[in-house]
Motif scaffolding. Structure first.
Motif, PDB file in Angstrom:
ATOM      1  N   PRO A 198      15.839 100.218  27.434  1.00  0.00           N
ATOM      2  CA  PRO A 198      16.662 100.075  26.224  1.00  0.00           C
ATOM      3  C   PRO A 198      17.455 101.349  25.936  1.00  0.00           C
ATOM      4  N   VAL A 199      18.443 101.238  25.079  1.00  0.00           N
ATOM      5  CA  VAL A 199      19.233 102.394  24.659  1.00  0.00           C
ATOM      6  C   VAL A 199      18.335 103.392  23.935  1.00  0.00           C
ATOM      7  N   GLU A 200      18.386 104.646  24.351  1.00  0.00           N
ATOM      8  CA  GLU A 200      17.602 105.705  23.715  1.00  0.00           C
ATOM      9  C   GLU A 200      18.452 106.613  22.838  1.00  0.00           C
ATOM     10  N   ALA A 201      19.753 106.627  23.090  1.00  0.00           N
ATOM     11  CA  ALA A 201      20.644 107.459  22.281  1.00  0.00           C
ATOM     12  C   ALA A 201      22.074 106.972  22.473  1.00  0.00           C
ATOM     13  N   GLU A 202      22.914 107.252  21.495  1.00  0.00           N
ATOM     14  CA  GLU A 202      24.349 106.998  21.593  1.00  0.00           C
ATOM     15  C   GLU A 202      25.057 108.275  21.156  1.00  0.00           C
ATOM     16  N   ARG A 203      25.800 108.882  22.087  1.00  0.00           N
ATOM     17  CA  ARG A 203      26.426 110.174  21.793  1.00  0.00           C
ATOM     18  C   ARG A 203      27.498 110.456  22.833  1.00  0.00           C
ATOM     19  N   ASP A 204      28.434 111.306  22.488  1.00  0.00           N
ATOM     20  CA  ASP A 204      29.442 111.801  23.430  1.00  0.00           C
ATOM     21  C   ASP A 204      30.154 110.678  24.174  1.00  0.00           C
ATOM     22  N   GLY A 205      30.347 109.543  23.501  1.00  0.00           N
ATOM     23  CA  GLY A 205      31.079 108.448  24.113  1.00  0.00           C
ATOM     24  C   GLY A 205      30.291 107.607  25.087  1.00  0.00           C
ATOM     25  N   ALA A 225      23.697 107.050  31.707  1.00  0.00           N
ATOM     26  CA  ALA A 225      24.679 107.076  30.624  1.00  0.00           C
ATOM     27  C   ALA A 225      25.796 106.110  30.974  1.00  0.00           C
ATOM     28  N   LEU A 226      26.076 105.170  30.079  1.00  0.00           N
ATOM     29  CA  LEU A 226      27.134 104.182  30.280  1.00  0.00           C
ATOM     30  C   LEU A 226      28.186 104.355  29.189  1.00  0.00           C
ATOM     31  N   PRO A 227      29.470 104.269  29.553  1.00  0.00           N
ATOM     32  CA  PRO A 227      30.511 104.439  28.533  1.00  0.00           C
ATOM     33  C   PRO A 227      30.383 103.399  27.426  1.00  0.00           C
ATOM     34  N   ASP A 228      30.683 103.816  26.214  1.00  0.00           N
ATOM     35  CA  ASP A 228      30.705 102.867  25.107  1.00  0.00           C
ATOM     36  C   ASP A 228      31.644 101.721  25.448  1.00  0.00           C
ATOM     37  N   GLY A 229      31.192 100.508  25.188  1.00  0.00           N
ATOM     38  CA  GLY A 229      32.040  99.351  25.438  1.00  0.00           C
ATOM     39  C   GLY A 229      31.812  98.692  26.774  1.00  0.00           C
ATOM     40  N   THR A 230      30.960  99.281  27.655  1.00  0.00           N
ATOM     41  CA  THR A 230      30.701  98.624  28.934  1.00  0.00           C
ATOM     42  C   THR A 230      29.794  97.429  28.732  1.00  0.00           C
ATOM     43  N   PRO A 231      30.061  96.321  29.430  1.00  0.00           N
ATOM     44  CA  PRO A 231      29.136  95.188  29.402  1.00  0.00           C
ATOM     45  C   PRO A 231      27.818  95.569  30.064  1.00  0.00           C
ATOM     46  N   SER A 232      26.892  94.650  30.086  1.00  0.00           N
ATOM     47  CA  SER A 232      25.604  94.924  30.707  1.00  0.00           C
ATOM     48  C   SER A 232      25.793  95.230  32.184  1.00  0.00           C
ATOM     49  N   PRO A 233      24.983  96.150  32.735  1.00  0.00           N
ATOM     50  CA  PRO A 233      25.098  96.498  34.146  1.00  0.00           C
ATOM     51  C   PRO A 233      24.991  95.275  35.038  1.00  0.00           C
TER      52      PRO A 233
END
Length: 335
Positions: free
Chosen positions: A55-62, A83-91
């Motif tokens: 799951p997502v552990e943090a959202e930062r730096d885009g 780290a995945l860019p904001d706005g990317t769909p699921s891997p």
């Protein structure tokens, strides 16, 4: 440039100036150096890394930061972060990632991705692995997690030396990232970039010459450069444990010859930015500069006042290095 004030019982510049450091050579490679490393790379490339994203552990730096696990050579299951860019769909479903980075860590591992972000390019994805034995997510039974003991693990033979496994962990981390972010392998897509500091810098120099998936790299205060010289230079880092071991086991030089970052750099042709320090108590500067001097392709040097040491002006030098890093990767990896 004067040395920072210090209380070490040795000179962390080892008597060198910038001019003399630029003349430090790489050792001659063993005859089967390339065959050894190409064989290790092919073994790593054949591994089904089976990455699992948490799951997502943090959202930062885009970016959104997830935990990740993946398999490396020998069936070793390792962890780290993606780290995945904001706005990317699921891997696995395609998305907005335009660049990919593998980010190595220093000796001691990492317990969070903190200073490794932000990434050099917007729209970039990255994997930040903990190599075997290092960090809270790279612990492996039988491999010590302290630098002085880790660096000696399996050092009696080239096929058992832990550094070979650590290099493979970086290759497998790249495979895991490409599985999770498959658009990075589409025709015409930019290749991967590599970032590595200290331990991660030395491992990067060993890993990159054989892996055509990478397009550019930054190595900061890289270790493992010119082992024959390093064995003569006192330090506070893992090299001191190797020096002590060598005094009792002089034949270890035959193994170290296969794990020399400067020797490997003579085969490294992708554009590489090296940040090397004039003063460094942990990683002797002559070894760092030997890596830069040996590079076989496009190269760029940023000279730091010191490495592994706090000094006046360090924050400004870090900001300047980040700016140069962003420009370097835009030039050599960007569209």
């Amino acid at each position: 440039m004067p040395s920072p004030a210090h209380a070490f019982p040795f000179d962390p510049r080892h008597g060198h100036t910038r001019e003399t450091l630029l003349g430090v050579p790489a050792p001659t490679a063993p005859e089967d150096f390339e065959a050894f490393w190409r064989g290790r790379y092919e073994e790593a490339l054949a591994v089904d890394t089976a990455p699992e994203l948490g799951p997502v552990e943090a959202e930062r730096d885009g970016v959104r930061v997830h935990g990740v696990t993946y398999t490396s050579v020998g069936g070793v299951r390792l962890g780290g972060w993606v780290a995945l860019p904001d706005g990317t769909p699921s891997p696995g479903g395609g998305g907005a990632a335009r660049y990919g980075f593998v980010v190595g860590h220093g000796y001691g591992g990492r317990d969070r991705p903190g200073p490794d972000l932000p990434l050099p390019l917007p729209g970039a994805a990255a994997i930040l692995p903990c190599v075997r034995g290092m960090g809270t997510r790279g612990l492996v039974p039988g491999i010590p997690d302290t630098a002085d003991a880790h660096v000696l693990t399996g050092i009696g033979a080239r096929d058992t030396y832990v550094l070979g496994g650590c290099v493979a962990d970086l290759w497998c981390a790249a495979s895991a990232l490409l599985t999770l972010v498959p658009e990075l392998e589409l025709p015409g897509a930019p290749r991967l970039g590599y970032l590595g500091e200290s331990f991660g810098g030395g491992l990067g120099a060993l890993a990159l010459p054989w892996d055509e998936r990478f397009g550019a790299a930054q190595l900061t205060v890289p270790t493992f450069g010119n082992h024959p010289l390093r064995l003569t230079l006192p330090c506070t880092g893992s090299g001191e444990a190797v020096r002590a071991h060598h005094r009792e086991h002089p034949g270890v030089t035959e193994v170290l010859a296969y794990f020399d970052a400067a020797t490997a750099a003579t085969r490294l042709t992708l554009p590489t930015l090296v940040a090397a320090a004039l003063f460094d108590p942990a990683v002797p500067p002559p070894g760092q500069f030997a890596v830069y001097n040996a590079l076989a392709g496009v190269r760029e040097l940023r000279v730091l006042t010191a490495g592994h040491f706090a000094y006046r002006g360090i924050a400004e030098e870090i900001r300047e290095l980040r700016a140069h890093r962003e420009r370097f990767f835009r030039e050599h990896l960007g569209e």
